[in-house]
Design an enzyme around this catalytic site. Structure first.
Site, PDB file in Angstrom:
ATOM      1  N   HIS A  98       5.132  10.606   2.787  1.00 18.90           N
ATOM      2  CA  HIS A  98       3.941  10.101   3.464  1.00 18.90           C
ATOM      3  C   HIS A  98       4.303   9.585   4.859  1.00 18.90           C
ATOM      4  CE1 HIS A  98       2.144  10.383  -0.455  1.00 18.90           C
ATOM      5  NE2 HIS A  98       2.879   9.410  -0.940  1.00 18.90           N
ATOM      6  N   GLU A 118       3.589   2.696  -0.420  1.00 21.55           N
ATOM      7  CA  GLU A 118       3.065   2.436  -1.759  1.00 21.55           C
ATOM      8  C   GLU A 118       4.123   1.768  -2.620  1.00 21.55           C
ATOM      9  OE1 GLU A 118       1.932   6.422  -2.713  1.00 21.55           O
ATOM     10  OE2 GLU A 118       3.895   6.968  -3.475  1.00 21.55           O
ATOM     11  N   HIS A 174       9.929  11.543  -2.317  1.00 22.29           N
ATOM     12  CA  HIS A 174       9.821  11.022  -3.679  1.00 22.29           C
ATOM     13  C   HIS A 174       9.019  11.963  -4.565  1.00 22.29           C
ATOM     14  CE1 HIS A 174       6.130   9.666  -1.651  1.00 22.29           C
ATOM     15  NE2 HIS A 174       5.556   9.720  -2.852  1.00 22.29           N
ATOM     16  N   ARG A 194       3.504  17.796   1.050  1.00 23.69           N
ATOM     17  CA  ARG A 194       4.337  18.382   0.004  1.00 23.69           C
ATOM     18  C   ARG A 194       5.494  19.148   0.630  1.00 23.69           C
ATOM     19  NH1 ARG A 194      -0.582  20.732  -1.844  1.00 23.69           N
ATOM     20  NH2 ARG A 194      -1.721  19.280  -3.172  1.00 23.69           N
TER      21      ARG A 194
END
Length: 321
Positions: A98, A118, A174, A194
């Site tokens: 991200h 996050e 991740h 992705r």
């Protein structure tokens, strides 16, 4: 309008990698796997009270800056800047990354999203995750590995267990593995790039992913909870604080003076002024508001901290930028 808290309707999201536990817990009949249950987002609807049926995006302007709190309002305006959800992973999620705020607000400005830092809290299960690279890689080498499928062998994989807290700063490569039921708190963003998807027929986002990915090994942090009265502080970062609250009998739980509080019941049972709360129920508590709770339960809480919090707390919990 003076409302201390709002109960939110959860929104199930179908995902190719999802399992059956979320649908079963909610008594839903589903022909597709439910990978995510969005508990608090600006499109979630309010469950009861005078604003019932309206989305948060519709209601927050009426509730005003005082409800959001001066920290969140000063930084993000009249929007909910965090998203909390449950995830049920039956298969591997894509290997992804991200962007941070700077990249999101420039390259992705048209999306209206922020960057995406996050954190995960493992509710049930244990299994593998991908957390960063196992070795330093040049951009071109990483690009080739993502394209020819050899990236999988270059990733750092870690074993995670129930009640473990995993911070995932923007830029960290991740992926979640199968067998996990978890809570996630993140910045309000749906910007996911992705890098590898096991041959599934879904789009990859290599150029943007390579722009933002950290290409050096990233050790997995192990934050140590910091006790504080009826709760433990699990993580402190610039975008959010994550806490675990313990309810044993009766408790007047107060949101921070400068920020709303997102409160999610993750174990046990509780009651508040509108009635009983069960697993997954999420309340949005207005800044500085007190909430009377009773029962035997555990909650996870998330809010936006003032910048000074990064100076107050030890490195054991201050593991996010």
């Amino acid at each position: 309008m003076k409302i201390p808290a709002l109960a939110l309707e959860a929104k199930p999201m179908h995902r190719v990698w999802g399992g059956t536990r979320l649908a079963e817990r909610l008594g839903m009949e589903c022909n597709q796997p439910v990978g995510e249950l969005w508990l608090a987002y600006d499109q979630n609807r309010i469950r009861s009270g005078p604003l019932a049926g309206r989305t948060l995006a519709e209601a927050l302007p009426e509730l005003g800056p005082e409800f959001i709190g001066k920290v969140g309002y000063g930084r993000y305006g009249l929007e909910l800047p965090l998203l909390v959800k449950f995830l049920d992973t039956a298969e591997w999620l894509s290997v992804q990354v991200h962007p941070d705020d700077a990249y999101a607000h420039t390259v992705e400005a048209a999306s209206g999203f922020h960057g995406k830092t996050e954190a995960w809290y493992i509710l049930e299960g244990e299994g593998e995750i991908v957390y960063g690279l196992g070795e330093q890689m040049e951009r071109e080498t990483l690009a080739r590995a993502a394209q020819d499928g050899t990236l999988w062998d270059k990733l750092q994989r870690e074993w995670v267990v129930s009640e473990q807290v995993i911070p995932v700063p923007a830029g960290t490569i991740h992926a979640l593995g199968p067998g996990l039921l978890l809570y996630e708190v993140q910045q309000r963003s749906d910007l996911t790039y992705r890098l590898y998807d096991y041959g599934r027929p879904r789009e990859l986002h290599l150029e943007k992913g390579l722009d933002v990915a950290r290409r050096t090994p990233t050790p997995l942090p192990h934050p140590v909870p910091l006790p504080a009265h009826h709760k433990e502080i699990l993580l402190v970062g610039g975008a959010f604080v994550l806490e675990r609250h313990h309810l044993r009998g009766r408790l007047a739980l107060r949101a921070p003076e400068d920020s709303f509080l997102l409160l999610t019941l993750m174990a046990g049972g509780a009651e508040w002024l509108e009635g009983p709360l069960s697993w997954g129920d999420t309340l949005l508590v207005g800044a500085g508001q007190a909430l009377e709770l009773s029962g035997q339960a555990q909650f996870l809480g998330a809010f936006v901290p003032p910048p000074s919090w990064l100076d107050w707390y030890p490195n054991s919990v201050r593991v996010l930028p």
